[in-house]
Motif scaffolding. Structure first.
Motif, PDB file in Angstrom:
ATOM      1  N   THR A 184     -16.096 -26.154   0.629  1.00  0.00           N
ATOM      2  CA  THR A 184     -15.117 -27.310   0.609  1.00  0.00           C
ATOM      3  C   THR A 184     -15.124 -27.957  -0.663  1.00  0.00           C
ATOM      4  O   THR A 184     -16.113 -27.922  -1.453  1.00  0.00           O
ATOM      5  CB  THR A 184     -15.419 -28.289   1.978  1.00  0.00           C
ATOM      6  OG1 THR A 184     -16.815 -29.000   1.591  1.00  0.00           O
ATOM      7  CG2 THR A 184     -15.589 -27.564   3.390  1.00  0.00           C
ATOM      8  N   PRO A 185     -14.053 -28.649  -0.824  1.00  0.00           N
ATOM      9  CA  PRO A 185     -14.134 -29.613  -2.210  1.00  0.00           C
ATOM     10  C   PRO A 185     -15.313 -30.551  -2.408  1.00  0.00           C
ATOM     11  O   PRO A 185     -15.870 -30.521  -3.449  1.00  0.00           O
ATOM     12  CB  PRO A 185     -12.715 -30.273  -1.976  1.00  0.00           C
ATOM     13  CG  PRO A 185     -11.946 -29.658  -1.108  1.00  0.00           C
ATOM     14  CD  PRO A 185     -12.598 -28.979  -0.238  1.00  0.00           C
ATOM     15  N   GLN A 186     -15.569 -31.043  -1.187  1.00  0.00           N
ATOM     16  CA  GLN A 186     -16.909 -32.114  -1.236  1.00  0.00           C
ATOM     17  C   GLN A 186     -18.062 -31.195  -1.621  1.00  0.00           C
ATOM     18  O   GLN A 186     -19.068 -31.693  -2.292  1.00  0.00           O
ATOM     19  CB  GLN A 186     -17.146 -32.631  -0.013  1.00  0.00           C
ATOM     20  CG  GLN A 186     -18.164 -33.692  -0.147  1.00  0.00           C
ATOM     21  CD  GLN A 186     -17.836 -34.836  -1.086  1.00  0.00           C
ATOM     22  OE1 GLN A 186     -16.927 -35.653  -0.776  1.00  0.00           O
ATOM     23  NE2 GLN A 186     -18.822 -35.021  -1.924  1.00  0.00           N
TER      24      GLN A 186
ATOM     25  N   THR B 277      -8.906 -25.779  -4.611  1.00  0.00           N
ATOM     26  CA  THR B 277      -9.265 -24.418  -4.614  1.00  0.00           C
ATOM     27  C   THR B 277      -7.998 -23.518  -3.777  1.00  0.00           C
ATOM     28  O   THR B 277      -7.112 -24.298  -3.472  1.00  0.00           O
ATOM     29  CB  THR B 277     -10.529 -24.420  -3.517  1.00  0.00           C
ATOM     30  OG1 THR B 277      -9.792 -24.821  -2.193  1.00  0.00           O
ATOM     31  CG2 THR B 277     -11.463 -25.481  -3.702  1.00  0.00           C
ATOM     32  N   PRO B 278      -8.165 -22.279  -3.767  1.00  0.00           N
ATOM     33  CA  PRO B 278      -7.093 -21.431  -3.136  1.00  0.00           C
ATOM     34  C   PRO B 278      -7.189 -21.680  -1.675  1.00  0.00           C
ATOM     35  O   PRO B 278      -6.154 -21.350  -1.076  1.00  0.00           O
ATOM     36  CB  PRO B 278      -7.830 -20.081  -3.383  1.00  0.00           C
ATOM     37  CG  PRO B 278      -8.606 -20.132  -4.518  1.00  0.00           C
ATOM     38  CD  PRO B 278      -9.064 -21.476  -4.547  1.00  0.00           C
ATOM     39  N   SER B 279      -8.206 -22.310  -1.092  1.00  0.00           N
ATOM     40  CA  SER B 279      -8.338 -22.368   0.503  1.00  0.00           C
ATOM     41  C   SER B 279      -7.151 -23.779   0.469  1.00  0.00           C
ATOM     42  O   SER B 279      -6.520 -23.595   1.471  1.00  0.00           O
ATOM     43  CB  SER B 279      -9.972 -23.148   0.901  1.00  0.00           C
ATOM     44  OG  SER B 279     -10.548 -22.132   0.343  1.00  0.00           O
TER      45      SER B 279
ATOM     46  N   TYR C  92     -16.738 -20.893   5.318  1.00  0.00           N
ATOM     47  CA  TYR C  92     -16.161 -22.223   6.044  1.00  0.00           C
ATOM     48  C   TYR C  92     -15.236 -23.023   5.108  1.00  0.00           C
ATOM     49  O   TYR C  92     -14.070 -23.645   5.775  1.00  0.00           O
ATOM     50  CB  TYR C  92     -17.623 -23.204   6.161  1.00  0.00           C
ATOM     51  CG  TYR C  92     -17.127 -24.638   6.719  1.00  0.00           C
ATOM     52  CD1 TYR C  92     -16.801 -24.761   8.009  1.00  0.00           C
ATOM     53  CD2 TYR C  92     -17.123 -25.620   6.076  1.00  0.00           C
ATOM     54  CE1 TYR C  92     -16.413 -25.830   8.684  1.00  0.00           C
ATOM     55  CE2 TYR C  92     -16.841 -26.926   6.399  1.00  0.00           C
ATOM     56  CZ  TYR C  92     -16.473 -27.157   7.688  1.00  0.00           C
ATOM     57  OH  TYR C  92     -16.125 -28.436   8.355  1.00  0.00           O
ATOM     58  N   GLY C  93     -15.409 -22.851   3.866  1.00  0.00           N
ATOM     59  CA  GLY C  93     -14.497 -23.531   2.931  1.00  0.00           C
ATOM     60  C   GLY C  93     -13.049 -23.137   3.204  1.00  0.00           C
ATOM     61  O   GLY C  93     -12.130 -24.136   3.247  1.00  0.00           O
TER      62      GLY C  93
END
Length: 258
Positions: free
Chosen positions: A48-50, A71-73, A99-100
């Protein structure tokens, strides 16, 4: 040229796996000292970004906040939301990824469906299995739209160049005889998403990275200036062979005057 916004790759540019690149911290410190806007434009979909920001801050002493991570996510989730004329909650997806990626995609409200999803999304998955490939292949064969997060065949880490998302996606492309719609670098989709989400002018920005085929081509495809640093994937020999050169090249980021 002095740029207003820096878009910076991670693996091979800010660090190599768990190994630090000392010049990277100095580079970011200089951007901060001069009040220059910067974002990390990564092809990493596993976190994740965090989590990405925490890794930069805690393990590499590089100042980063979650809202500075693109991110690509995130870009894929935005793309999926725009795919349908009606509410995305009326549709379904099957995702191969960590998960991201899953948190971003299913955070849109789209439902999970392993049998007849509207879209299949494939990214890097450290526990990928034949069963997952089988589910994805059959769904795409039934008509699901096929998205690949990014085409990275390899990732640079402390052990060397390990398989990337592109290696996973290419297996599904082979089994379905279909090409994925790619979102991450080198496609301009992720740059366009970043510019809209973070509200910066691409004409006053520069893409910084170590990989010509992802980072630099992303800048080229989006008409954004580029800065190639030779601390990761691409070599001088590689760049001699390409027709479109990076806007700028440096051996390490301490050679660049922000």
């Amino acid at each position: 040229m002095k740029y207003q916004t820096y878009l910076i790759d991670l693996d091979g540019t800010m660090y190599r796996g768990k190994d630090k690149i000392p010049e990277a911290k100095v580079f970011i410190d200089n951007l901060q000292a001069k009040g220059i806007e910067y974002y990390f434009l990564t092809n990493n979909t596993t976190k994740t970004p965090q989590q990405v920001a925490d890794n930069l801050t805690n393990n590499h002493q590089i100042s980063a906040k979650a809202d500075q991570i693109v991110t690509p996510s995130l870009a894929t989730a935005a793309y999926v939301k725009d795919m349908f004329d009606d509410d995305v909650k009326n549709h379904s997806a099957y995702v191969i990824g960590e998960y991201g990626l899953k948190s971003a995609v299913f955070g849109t409200g789209i439902k999970l469906d392993e049998t007849n999803p509207d879209v299949v999304i494939v990214g890097l998955d450290y526990d990928v299995t034949y069963h997952k490939f089988e589910v994805a292949t059959l769904a795409i064969k039934r008509g699901a739209f096929f998205i690949g997060t990014n085409a990275d065949t390899n990732l640079p880490n402390e052990r060397g160049l390990v398989p990337g998302a592109g290696s996973v996606i290419s297996l599904v492309e082979t089994s379905t005889q279909q090409k994925a719609k790619y979102i991450g670098k080198p496609e301009r989709d992720i740059m366009d998403f970043a510019a809209e989400a973070k509200n910066f002018d691409p004409q006053k920005a520069v893409m910084v990275g170590d990989n010509y085929n992802t980072d630099i081509k992303c800048g080229i495809n989006a008409n954004v200036d580029t800065l190639l640093v030779y601390t990761g994937v691409s070599t001088h020999e590689d760049i001699k062979k390409v027709d479109i050169k990076p806007t700028h090249e440096v051996e390490s980021l301490d050679q660049w005057d922000v």
